[in-house]
Design a protein around this motif. Structure first.
Motif, PDB file in Angstrom:
ATOM      1  N   ILE A 184     -24.484 -50.955  -0.172  1.00 20.22           N
ATOM      2  CA  ILE A 184     -24.678 -51.734   1.048  1.00 20.22           C
ATOM      3  C   ILE A 184     -25.930 -51.256   1.789  1.00 20.22           C
ATOM      4  N   ARG A 185     -26.409 -52.107   2.717  1.00 22.87           N
ATOM      5  CA  ARG A 185     -27.599 -51.788   3.504  1.00 22.87           C
ATOM      6  C   ARG A 185     -27.244 -51.249   4.880  1.00 22.87           C
ATOM      7  N   SER A 186     -26.046 -51.490   5.340  1.00 20.06           N
ATOM      8  CA  SER A 186     -25.713 -51.255   6.740  1.00 20.06           C
ATOM      9  C   SER A 186     -25.737 -49.773   7.106  1.00 20.06           C
ATOM     10  N   VAL A 187     -26.049 -49.514   8.368  1.00 19.57           N
ATOM     11  CA  VAL A 187     -26.082 -48.164   8.923  1.00 19.57           C
ATOM     12  C   VAL A 187     -25.308 -48.192  10.230  1.00 19.57           C
ATOM     13  N   GLU A 188     -24.380 -47.270  10.375  1.00 20.97           N
ATOM     14  CA  GLU A 188     -23.704 -47.189  11.660  1.00 20.97           C
ATOM     15  C   GLU A 188     -23.828 -45.799  12.251  1.00 20.97           C
ATOM     16  N   CYS A 189     -23.594 -45.739  13.532  1.00 18.18           N
ATOM     17  CA  CYS A 189     -23.934 -44.553  14.291  1.00 18.18           C
ATOM     18  C   CYS A 189     -22.754 -44.166  15.167  1.00 18.18           C
ATOM     19  N   TYR A 190     -22.484 -42.853  15.234  1.00 20.75           N
ATOM     20  CA  TYR A 190     -21.444 -42.356  16.139  1.00 20.75           C
ATOM     21  C   TYR A 190     -22.105 -41.588  17.263  1.00 20.75           C
ATOM     22  N   ASP A 191     -21.856 -42.016  18.491  1.00 21.41           N
ATOM     23  CA  ASP A 191     -22.389 -41.359  19.677  1.00 21.41           C
ATOM     24  C   ASP A 191     -21.352 -40.348  20.162  1.00 21.41           C
ATOM     25  N   PHE A 192     -21.692 -39.054  20.059  1.00 21.96           N
ATOM     26  CA  PHE A 192     -20.724 -38.016  20.402  1.00 21.96           C
ATOM     27  C   PHE A 192     -20.410 -37.995  21.895  1.00 21.96           C
ATOM     28  N   LYS A 193     -21.382 -38.384  22.725  1.00 20.34           N
ATOM     29  CA  LYS A 193     -21.142 -38.370  24.166  1.00 20.34           C
ATOM     30  C   LYS A 193     -20.224 -39.518  24.578  1.00 20.34           C
ATOM     31  N   GLU A 194     -20.497 -40.710  24.040  1.00 25.51           N
ATOM     32  CA  GLU A 194     -19.698 -41.880  24.410  1.00 25.51           C
ATOM     33  C   GLU A 194     -18.475 -42.056  23.518  1.00 25.51           C
ATOM     34  N   GLU A 195     -18.423 -41.284  22.426  1.00 20.94           N
ATOM     35  CA  GLU A 195     -17.289 -41.313  21.487  1.00 20.94           C
ATOM     36  C   GLU A 195     -17.017 -42.723  20.978  1.00 20.94           C
ATOM     37  N   ARG A 196     -18.080 -43.335  20.452  1.00 21.35           N
ATOM     38  CA  ARG A 196     -17.914 -44.691  19.902  1.00 21.35           C
ATOM     39  C   ARG A 196     -18.873 -44.894  18.737  1.00 21.35           C
ATOM     40  N   TRP A 197     -18.522 -45.856  17.867  1.00 21.02           N
ATOM     41  CA  TRP A 197     -19.354 -46.253  16.736  1.00 21.02           C
ATOM     42  C   TRP A 197     -20.096 -47.542  17.074  1.00 21.02           C
ATOM     43  N   TYR A 198     -21.308 -47.685  16.583  1.00 21.25           N
ATOM     44  CA  TYR A 198     -22.029 -48.950  16.707  1.00 21.25           C
ATOM     45  C   TYR A 198     -23.047 -49.056  15.572  1.00 21.25           C
ATOM     46  N   ARG A 199     -23.485 -50.296  15.322  1.00 22.23           N
ATOM     47  CA  ARG A 199     -24.428 -50.550  14.239  1.00 22.23           C
ATOM     48  C   ARG A 199     -25.865 -50.348  14.722  1.00 22.23           C
ATOM     49  N   VAL A 200     -26.728 -49.887  13.827  1.00 21.57           N
ATOM     50  CA  VAL A 200     -28.163 -49.818  14.091  1.00 21.57           C
ATOM     51  C   VAL A 200     -28.871 -50.572  12.971  1.00 21.57           C
ATOM     52  N   ALA A 201     -30.210 -50.518  12.957  1.00 17.38           N
ATOM     53  CA  ALA A 201     -30.982 -51.313  11.998  1.00 17.38           C
ATOM     54  C   ALA A 201     -30.564 -51.033  10.559  1.00 17.38           C
ATOM     55  N   GLU A 202     -30.435 -52.096   9.777  1.00 12.35           N
ATOM     56  CA  GLU A 202     -30.096 -51.952   8.360  1.00 12.35           C
ATOM     57  C   GLU A 202     -31.300 -51.439   7.572  1.00 12.35           C
ATOM     58  N   MET A 203     -31.020 -50.811   6.436  1.00 11.17           N
ATOM     59  CA  MET A 203     -32.094 -50.405   5.534  1.00 11.17           C
ATOM     60  C   MET A 203     -32.745 -51.647   4.916  1.00 11.17           C
ATOM     61  N   PRO A 204     -33.981 -51.517   4.443  1.00  6.59           N
ATOM     62  CA  PRO A 204     -34.651 -52.683   3.832  1.00  6.59           C
ATOM     63  C   PRO A 204     -33.934 -53.214   2.605  1.00  6.59           C
ATOM     64  N   SER A 205     -33.217 -52.346   1.901  1.00  5.49           N
ATOM     65  CA  SER A 205     -32.493 -52.787   0.701  1.00  5.49           C
ATOM     66  C   SER A 205     -31.201 -51.993   0.570  1.00  5.49           C
ATOM     67  N   ARG A 206     -30.331 -52.468  -0.292  1.00  6.49           N
ATOM     68  CA  ARG A 206     -29.062 -51.778  -0.503  1.00  6.49           C
ATOM     69  C   ARG A 206     -29.305 -50.394  -1.112  1.00  6.49           C
ATOM     70  N   ARG A 207     -28.471 -49.450  -0.703  1.00  5.30           N
ATOM     71  CA  ARG A 207     -28.679 -48.087  -1.206  1.00  5.30           C
ATOM     72  C   ARG A 207     -27.381 -47.290  -1.068  1.00  5.30           C
TER      73      ARG A 207
END
Length: 589
Positions: free
Chosen positions: A316-339
């Motif tokens: 998959i291309r998707s990238v998600e991020c966990y913010d330790f301060k806000e204690e939540r997950w969210y999506r950020v920019a996808e990679m150019p190709s699946r990896r």
């Protein structure tokens, strides 16, 4: 009759209204190429010296130009040609300019193009500053940021300070603090003035394995020139001696003749020893004020954890991020190709996804993520195709070790140097290792377990690479074979987490102590995991995703070595990810 006139009036009014509407709706003609073409013609005219009304002179170089063009693009020239005596001259001597820099910048004014290189950046930046060509100055600063390395970062910092480049200055200082251990081993450090050394060792944000690094660098700087000995006390005052071990204080610090010859230094040592003795007795409160008992805090910025690509169940291309301060997950920019099955490393605050599998092919490609701009860009590709590759940062470079090229497991390894932007092969490992875990400990690169395609066996063996000698050396084997284990480093200990040995996926974890060259078991994870990502933060070891042999996992758990306990993170990723890359970076401002 009246009706006809009324009708005519209505028709005329309607016609006028229609004409007005047509006039309003008619678009204004605009030629986006007009300005570009005009400057192209002016550039040609300048080269042919047509209608040029000024000649700029720097050294032996004469540069013909048009005052109007120069004034339109540079506030420096605008002021010169509208408010000063030079406005009446057709030949102007610029004594403060480097001739090469002047030629390049005048060419830029006409063409909007300039090639910033390692050879010209130091003359371009001050010249662009003087001409107030802020875009060129910023381009020079951006270039220098990409060149930051332990061997030159102090010089780049001084250069940025001299020319008031605040962003480059901040980036340089941050780089120095993050790579302090490597920086103080370079010649640039020994040449620093006392004021700069004092500023460095006073910083609360140094990333160091222990306070010993700071003490040793101070002593090395003082010993480099005997005329520096009178600075010893003011520097030692900012070394956090109470945080050193009692053994080190007694066997190293107290045995140093220069310290014993200085009354203030002796008092600092006595203070540190008193703190250690009180701590050994278990005193929770110190009965008198002792300085420098607080550990350094490497970064004041909140952290985020990136989970990059992976297999869910396909690449998959998707990238998600966990913010330790806000204690939540969210999506950020996808990679150019699946990896998936890639290695991930952080270098100078940017995240590199190295090699892997795109769903069809094992790849050599490398993508780099800039969190500040939330975008991925292509970086230099490796020499070999590598999936299930072990990747780590060491001494400002990225190492890619082993992996699988689509045909066989690899024993080769290579290193990326951001200064040259090239990958170079290093000596191969004694054994092929795909699904290998890699970690860095005390300046050495460890390759842990993996799968030997030649013998079709999962491995318990561990080897380490010394970049100075370029030699691989075998160290103690793990207690069990582990392929696809996650590798993390915490407080000078290397952890091998999960993995599998053929059909059995493990939740067991073991820890390697380089001082004793031994592996010891620690508490099991809550669930079995292989091909998980492992990172450390705030004295905790985080294990992210992976799979249990049949299902990709979205859960994250973390290990506290002080209580030897694993705890599940309350929230899971949006999807299960096996073979994902994981990295910790500063949260963008």
């Amino acid at each position: 009759m009246l009706r006809c006139d009324s009708q005519n009036s209505l028709d005329e009014s309607s016609q006028k209204q229609s004409n007005q509407n047509d006039k309003k709706e008619r678009p204004i003609y605009s030629n986006s190429r007009h300005t570009v073409k005009a400057f192209e013609v002016m550039l040609t005219m300048r080269k042919q010296k047509l209608l040029c009304d000024v000649t700029l002179v720097a050294g032996n170089l004469e540069v013909p130009a048009h005052k109007m063009v120069l004034a339109a693009c540079s506030p420096y020239f605008f002021a010169m040609f509208t408010s000063f005596e030079e406005s009446k001259r057709d030949r102007i001597l610029l004594k403060e300019f480097d001739s090469q820099a002047l030629a390049l910048l005048v060419e830029y004014i006409y063409s909007s193009e300039i090639n910033v290189t390692e050879e010209n950046v130091q003359i371009l930046l001050p010249a662009a500053n003087l001409l107030q060509l802020t875009d060129v100055r910023d381009a020079c600063c951006d270039f220098l940021q990409t060149q930051l390395h332990p061997t030159n970062c102090l010089g780049i910092r001084a250069f940025a300070d001299l020319h008031s480049c605040s962003d480059l200055l901040n980036r340089s200082e941050s780089y120095i603090e993050r790579h302090f251990q490597q920086v103080v081993e370079c010649e640039e450090f020994l040449a620093l003035p006392a004021s700069q050394v004092l500023k460095l060792v006073s910083s609360d944000r140094l990333v160091i394995p222990s306070e010993e690094t700071v003490f040793e660098c101070v002593m090395a700087w003082v010993f480099h020139d005997e005329n520096r000995r009178h600075h010893l006390a003011e520097l030692i005052e900012h070394v956090r001696l109470p945080l050193l071990s009692y053994t080190y204080l007694v066997q190293r610090v107290s045995m140093e003749p220069l310290l014993n010859a200085d009354l203030r230094c002796k008092n600092f040592l006595i203070e540190a020893l008193a703190y250690q003795l009180l701590k050994a007795k278990g005193d929770k409160e110190i009965p008198f004020e002792i300085r420098n008992t607080h550990p350094r805090k490497p970064s004041g910025l909140p952290k985020i954890m990136l989970v990059i690509g992976g297999q869910a169940p396909k690449a998959i291309r998707s990238v998600e991020c966990y913010d330790f301060k806000e204690e939540r997950w969210y999506r950020v920019a996808e990679m150019p190709s699946r990896r998936c099955r890639a290695g991930v490393s952080v270098l100078d605050g940017q995240v590199y996804a190295v090699g892997g599998f795109n769903g069809t092919l094992r790849v050599r490609s490398v993508d780099r993520y800039d969190a500040a701009d939330d975008k991925w860009v292509a970086s230099q590709s490796m020499r070999a195709r590598r999936s299930t590759v072990g990747v780590a940062e060491l001494n400002g470079c990225i190492y890619a070790v082993g992996g699988f090229d689509g045909t066989s497991g690899l024993n080769s390894a290579e290193v990326y140097d951001p200064r040259t932007k090239e990958w170079t092969m290093i000596p191969p490992m004694p054994t092929r290792r795909s699904s290998v875990g890699v970690g860095v400990l005390n300046g050495l690169l460890y390759a842990v377990g993996g799968y030997d395609g030649a013998s079709r066996q999962c491995l318990s063996s561990v080897i380490r690479y010394n970049p100075e000698t370029q030699i691989w050396t075998r160290v103690a084997d793990m207690s069990t074979c582990r392929s696809g284990a996650g590798i993390g480093v915490l407080d000078g200990i290397l952890y091998a987490v999960g993995g599998h040995d053929g059909p059995d996926v493990r939740k067991s974890v073991e820890a390697y102590d380089p001082k004793t060259n031994t592996w010891s078991p620690v508490a099991d994870m809550a669930v079995c995991r292989r091909n998980a990502g492992v990172v450390s933060l705030n004295n905790m070891l985080y294990v992210v995703g992976g799979d249990n042999g049949s299902t990709s996992l979205g859960s994250v758990e973390y290990y506290n070595p002080k209580v030897n306990v694993w705890t599940m993170l309350p929230t899971q990723m949006s999807i299960g990810r096996s073979y994902a890359g994981v990295a910790i970076i500063d949260r963008p401002k």
